[in-house]
Design a protein around this motif. Sequence first.
Motif, PDB file in Angstrom:
ATOM      1  N   SER A 182      18.294  15.755  17.524  1.00  0.00           N
ATOM      2  CA  SER A 182      18.233  14.321  17.786  1.00  0.00           C
ATOM      3  C   SER A 182      16.939  13.688  17.292  1.00  0.00           C
ATOM      4  O   SER A 182      16.762  12.476  17.359  1.00  0.00           O
ATOM      5  CB  SER A 182      18.374  14.059  19.283  1.00  0.00           C
ATOM      6  OG  SER A 182      17.348  14.717  20.009  1.00  0.00           O
ATOM      7  N   GLY A 183      16.025  14.487  16.770  1.00  0.00           N
ATOM      8  CA  GLY A 183      14.751  13.974  16.280  1.00  0.00           C
ATOM      9  C   GLY A 183      13.939  15.099  15.675  1.00  0.00           C
ATOM     10  O   GLY A 183      14.415  16.238  15.565  1.00  0.00           O
ATOM     11  N   PRO A 184      12.694  14.830  15.230  1.00  0.00           N
ATOM     12  CA  PRO A 184      11.845  15.873  14.632  1.00  0.00           C
ATOM     13  C   PRO A 184      11.730  17.095  15.533  1.00  0.00           C
ATOM     14  O   PRO A 184      11.475  16.971  16.727  1.00  0.00           O
ATOM     15  CB  PRO A 184      10.504  15.161  14.463  1.00  0.00           C
ATOM     16  CG  PRO A 184      10.851  13.722  14.343  1.00  0.00           C
ATOM     17  CD  PRO A 184      12.031  13.516  15.239  1.00  0.00           C
ATOM     18  N   THR A 185      11.934  18.272  14.943  1.00  0.00           N
ATOM     19  CA  THR A 185      12.004  19.516  15.722  1.00  0.00           C
ATOM     20  C   THR A 185      11.138  20.588  15.075  1.00  0.00           C
ATOM     21  O   THR A 185      11.178  20.788  13.864  1.00  0.00           O
ATOM     22  CB  THR A 185      13.460  20.021  15.798  1.00  0.00           C
ATOM     23  OG1 THR A 185      14.293  18.988  16.336  1.00  0.00           O
ATOM     24  CG2 THR A 185      13.556  21.263  16.661  1.00  0.00           C
ATOM     25  N   LYS A 186      10.343  21.275  15.898  1.00  0.00           N
ATOM     26  CA  LYS A 186       9.581  22.433  15.457  1.00  0.00           C
ATOM     27  C   LYS A 186      10.384  23.693  15.756  1.00  0.00           C
ATOM     28  O   LYS A 186      10.908  23.856  16.866  1.00  0.00           O
ATOM     29  CB  LYS A 186       8.241  22.509  16.187  1.00  0.00           C
ATOM     30  CG  LYS A 186       7.209  21.484  15.727  1.00  0.00           C
ATOM     31  CD  LYS A 186       6.555  21.904  14.428  1.00  0.00           C
ATOM     32  CE  LYS A 186       5.416  20.964  14.079  1.00  0.00           C
ATOM     33  NZ  LYS A 186       4.783  21.325  12.788  1.00  0.00           N
ATOM     34  N   VAL A 187      10.491  24.574  14.771  1.00  0.00           N
ATOM     35  CA  VAL A 187      11.244  25.817  14.940  1.00  0.00           C
ATOM     36  C   VAL A 187      10.260  26.969  15.103  1.00  0.00           C
ATOM     37  O   VAL A 187       9.424  27.214  14.221  1.00  0.00           O
ATOM     38  CB  VAL A 187      12.169  26.079  13.734  1.00  0.00           C
ATOM     39  CG1 VAL A 187      12.982  27.348  13.970  1.00  0.00           C
ATOM     40  CG2 VAL A 187      13.082  24.892  13.495  1.00  0.00           C
ATOM     41  N   THR A 188      10.339  27.652  16.210  1.00  0.00           N
ATOM     42  CA  THR A 188       9.523  28.840  16.433  1.00  0.00           C
ATOM     43  C   THR A 188      10.259  30.048  15.881  1.00  0.00           C
ATOM     44  O   THR A 188      11.440  30.257  16.202  1.00  0.00           O
ATOM     45  CB  THR A 188       9.246  29.034  17.936  1.00  0.00           C
ATOM     46  OG1 THR A 188       8.598  27.874  18.447  1.00  0.00           O
ATOM     47  CG2 THR A 188       8.362  30.251  18.165  1.00  0.00           C
ATOM     48  N   VAL A 189       9.577  30.825  15.040  1.00  0.00           N
ATOM     49  CA  VAL A 189      10.238  31.975  14.408  1.00  0.00           C
ATOM     50  C   VAL A 189       9.414  33.244  14.635  1.00  0.00           C
ATOM     51  O   VAL A 189       8.191  33.188  14.802  1.00  0.00           O
ATOM     52  CB  VAL A 189      10.439  31.749  12.890  1.00  0.00           C
ATOM     53  CG1 VAL A 189      11.386  30.598  12.637  1.00  0.00           C
ATOM     54  CG2 VAL A 189       9.107  31.489  12.194  1.00  0.00           C
ATOM     55  N   VAL A 190      10.136  34.371  14.639  1.00  0.00           N
ATOM     56  CA  VAL A 190       9.515  35.695  14.639  1.00  0.00           C
ATOM     57  C   VAL A 190       9.761  36.293  13.266  1.00  0.00           C
ATOM     58  O   VAL A 190      10.904  36.326  12.791  1.00  0.00           O
ATOM     59  CB  VAL A 190      10.104  36.596  15.738  1.00  0.00           C
ATOM     60  CG1 VAL A 190       9.474  37.983  15.682  1.00  0.00           C
ATOM     61  CG2 VAL A 190       9.908  35.962  17.104  1.00  0.00           C
ATOM     62  N   VAL A 191       8.683  36.762  12.625  1.00  0.00           N
ATOM     63  CA  VAL A 191       8.751  37.196  11.227  1.00  0.00           C
ATOM     64  C   VAL A 191       8.382  38.669  11.121  1.00  0.00           C
ATOM     65  O   VAL A 191       7.463  39.153  11.806  1.00  0.00           O
ATOM     66  CB  VAL A 191       7.804  36.346  10.352  1.00  0.00           C
ATOM     67  CG1 VAL A 191       7.887  36.775   8.884  1.00  0.00           C
ATOM     68  CG2 VAL A 191       8.158  34.868  10.479  1.00  0.00           C
ATOM     69  N   SER A 192       9.086  39.361  10.247  1.00  0.00           N
ATOM     70  CA  SER A 192       8.844  40.795  10.047  1.00  0.00           C
ATOM     71  C   SER A 192       7.556  41.041   9.257  1.00  0.00           C
ATOM     72  O   SER A 192       7.283  40.356   8.265  1.00  0.00           O
ATOM     73  CB  SER A 192      10.028  41.424   9.299  1.00  0.00           C
ATOM     74  OG  SER A 192       9.728  42.754   8.917  1.00  0.00           O
ATOM     75  N   ARG A 193       6.778  42.018   9.722  1.00  0.00           N
ATOM     76  CA  ARG A 193       5.633  42.516   8.956  1.00  0.00           C
ATOM     77  C   ARG A 193       6.048  43.629   7.996  1.00  0.00           C
ATOM     78  O   ARG A 193       5.237  44.085   7.192  1.00  0.00           O
ATOM     79  CB  ARG A 193       4.570  43.087   9.895  1.00  0.00           C
ATOM     80  CG  ARG A 193       3.807  42.076  10.716  1.00  0.00           C
ATOM     81  CD  ARG A 193       2.761  42.781  11.550  1.00  0.00           C
ATOM     82  NE  ARG A 193       1.974  41.885  12.357  1.00  0.00           N
ATOM     83  CZ  ARG A 193       0.846  41.285  11.970  1.00  0.00           C
ATOM     84  NH1 ARG A 193       0.377  41.520  10.760  1.00  0.00           N
ATOM     85  NH2 ARG A 193       0.185  40.492  12.781  1.00  0.00           N
ATOM     86  N   GLY A 194       7.286  44.084   8.095  1.00  0.00           N
ATOM     87  CA  GLY A 194       7.721  45.241   7.346  1.00  0.00           C
ATOM     88  C   GLY A 194       7.650  46.483   8.225  1.00  0.00           C
ATOM     89  O   GLY A 194       7.172  46.436   9.367  1.00  0.00           O
TER      90      GLY A 194
END
Length: 352
Positions: A182-194
Motif C-alpha cells: 500500500s506504500g513504500p516498503t523496506k524488505v528485510t532479507v537473509v543472504v547466503s555467505r556461501g
Amino acid sequence: MNINLSDFRMDFNELSARFRENSHVVLLTAATVFLLVAAAALVIFFIFIRGAEQVMVPSVTGKDLSVAMIEMQEKELYPRIQLRYSDRLDDKGTILSQSPAPGSIVKAGKRIELTVSRGIVIDKMENYVGQNIDDVKMNLQALFTSMEKPLIAIGDPPLYRYSPEPAGTILEQDPLPDTAISGPTKVTVVVSRGPEYDRVTVPAITGLSIPEMLARLSDSDVVYDFSARYPEREEKAGTVVSQTPAESMAVPSFSRVSAVIAVPVNAPDGLVYGVFRETLPEYPYPFQIQISAISPMGDRYQLASFRHPGGELSVPYAVEDGTVLVLTILNKEVGTYEIHPEQQTDTADGEE
C-alpha cells in the motif's frame, strides 16, 4: 417613336459648377467617412491586443482528475496531462503536481500542465528468494527510477549466514511473497555467505603469461596476491614465476594465494608492466569486480573480471603508456588510475 440622343448628353460644365458650389459638403462627408473607418479600426486593434480575459489558476493538486477538469473548464483553462507512477496505491487518478502554480494570473485559454498518478507499478510483493541480492537491487532501481521514492527497497545492511547456496543468494525475505503493498516498503532479507567449510583446489598458474593469468581469474575461487620483480636466471619475463601454496593443495574457498610476476627490465613490445593495487572494504561475501582499460586512443576493453571478498586487491597488467585502468565493483565505477613507465620501475624495485 423617335429618340434624340442629344437629349441624353451630359453637361460637364454644369456638373463642374455644381461641384464647386457643394465642395465643402463633399469634403465634409469624405472626412466623416474616413474618421468613422479609422475609429472602427482602432476599436478592432485594441480589442485584438487586449486578448483573452485574465484568470487565476486554481489549486487542483491532490484532487481527482475529473474534479480538476471541471475547475479548469470554469476558468476557461485547458489541461495538458502527463502520467506518472506514484508510491501510493490510493493516488491513482489524482493530480500530483501542476504548472503554473496555483494563484498564478494567466490568460483564459492557456494550457495548464497536470501530472496525474497512474498508481503504483506493482501492488504485491514479489518472490526474491533464490535470486542474487545485487541483481534484485539493480532491478528495483531500474523499476522505480522515475519515482521520487522507490516503492520497494532492500533494507541495509542485510542479514548474512552460511549456506550451501551460492554467496549472495537471498534465502529469506520479509514481507513474504504476494503480500499486498500500500506504500513504500523496506524488505528485510537473509543472504547466503556461501558454504562455511567449502574447500577448493589451488590451480596451477606458474608459467602463465599475464593475459592467460587474467583470463584464469574469472573462474577462480581463490584470491591472488600478486607481486612483481625482474626475471632471475632462466625466468621468462611477462609470466608467473612462482606461487604459494603450491598447485593441487586443498584450501578454503577464497583463500589467498601469493603469485610472483616477472616483469621485463626493458619491455621490447613498448608496453608497461606492473601490478595494480587497491585496498577494498571487507565484504560479507565475494563481490563481482571488473578491471577495464582505456587505451590512449580511447578504446575500452575488459582486462579482468572476478569475484573478490575485499581487503587487499592486486591485478597484474601489461598495457600501453598512458592507459587508464577503471575499477568497477557491482557495476559501479569506483576509481580510475593512469599507467606510466615509472610505475613499472617502482613496482619491480619494491618487490626485489
